[in-house]
Design a protein around this motif. Structure first.
Motif, PDB file in Angstrom:
ATOM      1  N   UNK A  83      -0.701  -5.045   9.368  1.00  0.00           N
ATOM      2  CA  UNK A  83       0.317  -4.707   9.407  1.00  0.00           C
ATOM      3  C   UNK A  83       1.400  -3.736   7.859  1.00  0.00           C
ATOM      4  N   UNK A  84       2.925  -3.386   7.846  1.00  0.00           N
ATOM      5  CA  UNK A  84       2.971  -2.883   7.534  1.00  0.00           C
ATOM      6  C   UNK A  84       3.183  -1.327   7.014  1.00  0.00           C
ATOM      7  N   UNK A  85       3.655  -0.848   6.312  1.00  0.00           N
ATOM      8  CA  UNK A  85       3.327   1.043   5.618  1.00  0.00           C
ATOM      9  C   UNK A  85       2.076   1.345   5.602  1.00  0.00           C
ATOM     10  N   UNK A  86       1.695   0.152   5.176  1.00  0.00           N
ATOM     11  CA  UNK A  86       0.245   0.773   4.663  1.00  0.00           C
ATOM     12  C   UNK A  86      -0.825   0.178   5.272  1.00  0.00           C
ATOM     13  N   UNK A  87      -1.720   0.946   5.788  1.00  0.00           N
ATOM     14  CA  UNK A  87      -2.710   0.497   6.477  1.00  0.00           C
ATOM     15  C   UNK A  87      -3.666   1.125   6.472  1.00  0.00           C
ATOM     16  N   UNK A  88      -3.595   2.021   5.300  1.00  0.00           N
ATOM     17  CA  UNK A  88      -5.211   2.307   4.924  1.00  0.00           C
ATOM     18  C   UNK A  88      -5.935   1.583   3.546  1.00  0.00           C
ATOM     19  N   UNK A  89      -7.384   1.870   3.393  1.00  0.00           N
ATOM     20  CA  UNK A  89      -8.026   1.323   3.204  1.00  0.00           C
ATOM     21  C   UNK A  89      -8.305   1.237   1.943  1.00  0.00           C
TER      22      UNK A  89
ATOM     23  N   UNK B 165      -5.545   1.696  -4.719  1.00  0.00           N
ATOM     24  CA  UNK B 165      -6.076   0.504  -4.417  1.00  0.00           C
ATOM     25  C   UNK B 165      -7.053   0.446  -3.571  1.00  0.00           C
ATOM     26  N   UNK B 166      -7.564  -0.150  -3.477  1.00  0.00           N
ATOM     27  CA  UNK B 166      -9.069  -0.102  -2.531  1.00  0.00           C
ATOM     28  C   UNK B 166      -8.819  -1.603  -1.660  1.00  0.00           C
TER      29      UNK B 166
ATOM     30  N   UNK C  50       2.857  -3.871   0.093  1.00  0.00           N
ATOM     31  CA  UNK C  50       3.296  -3.765  -0.203  1.00  0.00           C
ATOM     32  C   UNK C  50       4.341  -3.569  -1.721  1.00  0.00           C
ATOM     33  N   UNK C  51       5.505  -2.531  -2.608  1.00  0.00           N
ATOM     34  CA  UNK C  51       5.100  -2.448  -3.586  1.00  0.00           C
ATOM     35  C   UNK C  51       6.035  -2.397  -3.846  1.00  0.00           C
TER      36      UNK C  51
END
Length: 454
Positions: A68-74, A96-97, A137-138
């Motif tokens: 979920x959220x705005x960032x869904x990449x590994x 970040x990985x 999130x950031x």
């Protein structure tokens, strides 16, 4: 279990092939995640270098993807301030990985990588705080110019996530790992130029809350909590905008039931968090509840969010609630100074094709709509005769649908969408004094502002 690279399935297929054909295929090659592209490829190679140097077989890991959220990449790429960026090139400074080793799939890892002189290197690695990564999130919570990494992890309860907050200065340092939430928002909620956290929680006995978390002496501290509609079942989109000088408002769309969407407003003023639309006596927010699946947005480009008030058009039923064109939508803005509603644009929203038609309010009593998803065509028609006097289409066709119709084409210069072809009958528009004020794209801002009612 959330989405992971399907390396285990590939390995099983490889074993079956070997058993059936007697081939000498190297099964280990199927245990490596698919190779990323572009800047992500360089980051993946740096991650594998770290794994190899730490004694882990490079092929035996899987990439993890926040659900979920705005960032869904590994891999989440960030600039030098720790803010996510989508651009490959000189602006990317860190990443970040998220991954898990094949030997411990229920133990995710967070890896921080820095880009130095064009080369990626792993700077730090930490074990996660749950079986799956849920959200990333950031936010610059301490105001030092470098954003903190905020990660949400799965718990025994599908509604709850565990927050683990990391500093990304000189590696990864966790400074909070015991807070539980349902949804989070990070941003300048207090209007001070410094980010804070809002943690939303759907609890038991119709208890739904929003808690403001602020950084104090290197730790997250709860500074205020407000109640929200007790029937909320799921949080949806959130948009921050200015309500007044120095006052920021967060508009939160949420599902009360499968058939009802609503919007809460939260703002911080006089040292307190406020939810002005919530009624404590009924434990509900009723003013913004709607059956239409239309989200709040800044519809007129003035920098403030409007909330849709929707009326079902003749000929449609609540079974059409997810069809945005079945509703006549009036956009309303909540005024911070008076606490009252201000009526804004009105008309038909076409979410499927990404545009909105602004109309006079009076026309809603004599019109209805018919939308054909296959041809991507919307008709505005008379409620009695069902004859259309306006047709809008994004299917690229330009042949006249009927005699007496005139055509204009909008958004021809946009690269990310087909032009919008508008057919209209000027005689009908003049006879009924129908005025089409504006047609705009929903991708943000008013794109077409001309009066097209000839």
């Amino acid at each position: 279990m959330k989405k992971r690279c399907v390396v285990r399935l590939f390995a099983q297929i490889a074993v079956l092939i070997c058993l059936c054909t007697g081939c000498s295929l190297d099964v280990e090659s199927f245990l490596q995640p698919p190779r990323a592209q572009g800047e992500h490829q360089a980051i993946q190679l740096a991650l594998e270098t770290y794994l190899g140097e730490s004694g882990t077989a490079v092929g035996r890991y899987s990439l993890l993807y926040p659900s979920t959220g705005a960032y869904t990449s590994a891999f989440v790429l960030c600039d030098s301030s720790g803010r996510p960026t989508q651009e490959d090139g000189d602006g990317v400074a860190m990443a970040v990985a998220f991954y898990a080793l094949a030997a411990a799939p229920e133990q995710p890892h967070v890896n921080l990588l820095y880009r130095q002189d064009g080369t990626w290197i792993s700077a730090d690695d930490r074990v996660g705080y749950g079986a799956d990564i849920q959200q990333v999130a950031f936010g610059d919570l301490d105001g030092d110019g470098l954003a903190e990494l905020l990660t949400g992890w799965s718990t025994y309860n599908s509604q709850d996530h565990r927050l683990a907050a990391f500093s990304m200065k000189d590696g990864l340092r966790v400074f909070s790992s015991d807070l539980v939430y349902t949804q989070l928002y990070a941003g300048d909620i207090t209007g001070t130029g410094r980010d804070s956290l809002l943690l939303f929680r759907i609890g038991s006995e119709n208890m739904v809350t929003a808690t403001l978390q602020q950084m104090r002496d290197g730790q997250l501290v709860s500074t205020d909590t407000v109640r929200l509609d007790g029937q909320i079942q799921q949080f949806k989109g959130m948009t921050l905008c200015s309500l007044a000088q120095g006052v920021q408002g967060l508009y939160v769309d949420a599902l009360k039931t499968a058939d009802t969407l609503m919007t809460e407003i939260l703002y911080y003023a006089d040292g307190k968090l406020h939810a002005p639309l919530y009624d404590a006596a009924s434990n509900a927010t009723t003013e913004t509840a709607r059956a239409a699946s239309i989200a709040s947005r800044d519809v007129d480009g003035d920098g403030r969010v409007e909330i849709p008030h929707c009326r079902l058009l003749p000929g449609h039923t609540v079974a059409d609630k997810d069809v945005s064109t079945a509703w006549f939508t009036t956009w309303r803005a909540w005024d911070y100074a008076t606490g009252l509603w201000k009526t804004g644009p009105q008309g038909i929203v076409n979410i499927a094709d990404g545009y909105m038609i602004w109309l006079d309010e009076a026309v809603q009593d004599t019109m209805t709509t018919a939308y054909d998803a296959n041809s991507r065509t919307l008709d505005l028609q008379d409620t009695e005769t069902k004859e259309f006097w306006l047709r809008l289409s994004t299917n690229g066709r330009t042949e006249a649908p009927a005699q007496g119709m005139e055509r204009i084409t909008l958004f021809e210069r946009e690269e990310d969408a087909l032009p919008l072809v508008v057919w209209f009958n000027p005689d009908v528009l003049d006879e009924r004094e129908i005025r089409i004020w504006r047609i705009q794209r929903l991708q943000g801002g008013v794109v077409h502002e001309e009066d097209i009612s000839l």
